[in-house]
Design a protein around this motif. Structure first.
Motif, PDB file in Angstrom:
ATOM      1  N   ARG A 175     -30.284 -33.844  43.274  1.00 31.44           N
ATOM      2  CA  ARG A 175     -31.144 -32.714  43.607  1.00 31.44           C
ATOM      3  C   ARG A 175     -32.577 -33.022  43.189  1.00 31.44           C
ATOM      4  N   PRO A 176     -33.552 -32.427  43.877  1.00 29.12           N
ATOM      5  CA  PRO A 176     -34.959 -32.670  43.514  1.00 29.12           C
ATOM      6  C   PRO A 176     -35.258 -32.328  42.050  1.00 29.12           C
ATOM      7  N   ILE A 177     -34.691 -31.231  41.573  1.00 32.32           N
ATOM      8  CA  ILE A 177     -34.851 -30.867  40.158  1.00 32.32           C
ATOM      9  C   ILE A 177     -33.456 -30.550  39.606  1.00 32.32           C
ATOM     10  N   PRO A 178     -32.774 -31.559  39.053  1.00 29.97           N
ATOM     11  CA  PRO A 178     -31.427 -31.345  38.532  1.00 29.97           C
ATOM     12  C   PRO A 178     -31.443 -30.362  37.360  1.00 29.97           C
ATOM     13  N   CYS A 179     -30.416 -29.559  37.284  1.00 27.71           N
ATOM     14  CA  CYS A 179     -30.277 -28.603  36.178  1.00 27.71           C
ATOM     15  C   CYS A 179     -29.645 -29.339  34.994  1.00 27.71           C
ATOM     16  N   SER A 180     -30.410 -29.478  33.926  1.00 27.73           N
ATOM     17  CA  SER A 180     -29.914 -30.230  32.771  1.00 27.73           C
ATOM     18  C   SER A 180     -28.736 -29.525  32.101  1.00 27.73           C
ATOM     19  N   MET A 181     -28.718 -28.201  32.126  1.00 28.84           N
ATOM     20  CA  MET A 181     -27.592 -27.472  31.517  1.00 28.84           C
ATOM     21  C   MET A 181     -26.313 -27.686  32.324  1.00 28.84           C
ATOM     22  N   ALA A 182     -26.437 -27.659  33.642  1.00 32.46           N
ATOM     23  CA  ALA A 182     -25.267 -27.889  34.489  1.00 32.46           C
ATOM     24  C   ALA A 182     -24.753 -29.312  34.297  1.00 32.46           C
ATOM     25  N   LEU A 183     -25.665 -30.276  34.245  1.00 31.18           N
ATOM     26  CA  LEU A 183     -25.265 -31.673  34.038  1.00 31.18           C
ATOM     27  C   LEU A 183     -24.560 -31.851  32.694  1.00 31.18           C
ATOM     28  N   ARG A 184     -25.097 -31.228  31.675  1.00 31.07           N
ATOM     29  CA  ARG A 184     -24.504 -31.334  30.342  1.00 31.07           C
ATOM     30  C   ARG A 184     -23.075 -30.786  30.346  1.00 31.07           C
ATOM     31  N   GLU A 185     -22.881 -29.637  30.993  1.00 24.44           N
ATOM     32  CA  GLU A 185     -21.550 -29.026  31.042  1.00 24.44           C
ATOM     33  C   GLU A 185     -20.576 -29.873  31.866  1.00 24.44           C
ATOM     34  N   LEU A 186     -21.026 -30.378  33.001  1.00 24.47           N
ATOM     35  CA  LEU A 186     -20.170 -31.227  33.824  1.00 24.47           C
ATOM     36  C   LEU A 186     -19.765 -32.496  33.074  1.00 24.47           C
ATOM     37  N   LYS A 187     -20.721 -33.090  32.382  1.00 20.96           N
ATOM     38  CA  LYS A 187     -20.427 -34.316  31.628  1.00 20.96           C
ATOM     39  C   LYS A 187     -19.495 -34.027  30.454  1.00 20.96           C
TER      40      LYS A 187
END
Length: 78
Positions: free
Chosen positions: A36-48
């Motif tokens: 995504r152009p501006i990835p959501c860091s909170m969403a990425l953290r939760e997915l990881k």
């Protein structure tokens, strides 16, 4: 009805296969989010975090499959 050791073994293998599929799906979601152009860091953290939990579960189940005493079931993580 009591499961046989063969039934338990099949059940564990099926569980590991399911965990691998879920982990793969999470990896795809992580890749999609990162594109995504501006990835959501909170969403990425939760997915990881979820992907790491699945990896830990897979490791525990694989240890049970490799152990000579397969009668022990892995401890379920909360």
């Amino acid at each position: 009805m009591k499961k046989t050791s063969t039934g338990k073994l099949h059940s564990i293998k099926a569980r590991v296969a399911n965990l691998h599929r879920r982990r793969h799906d999470l990896a795809i979601r992580i890749d999609d989010e990162q594109q995504r152009p501006i990835p959501c860091s909170m969403a990425l953290r939760e997915l990881k975090r979820q992907r790491l939990l699945l990896k830990d579960q897979i490791t525990r189940y694989n240890a049970v499959l490799r152990s000579p005493d397969r009668s022990r079931a892995p401890v379920q993580a909360v």
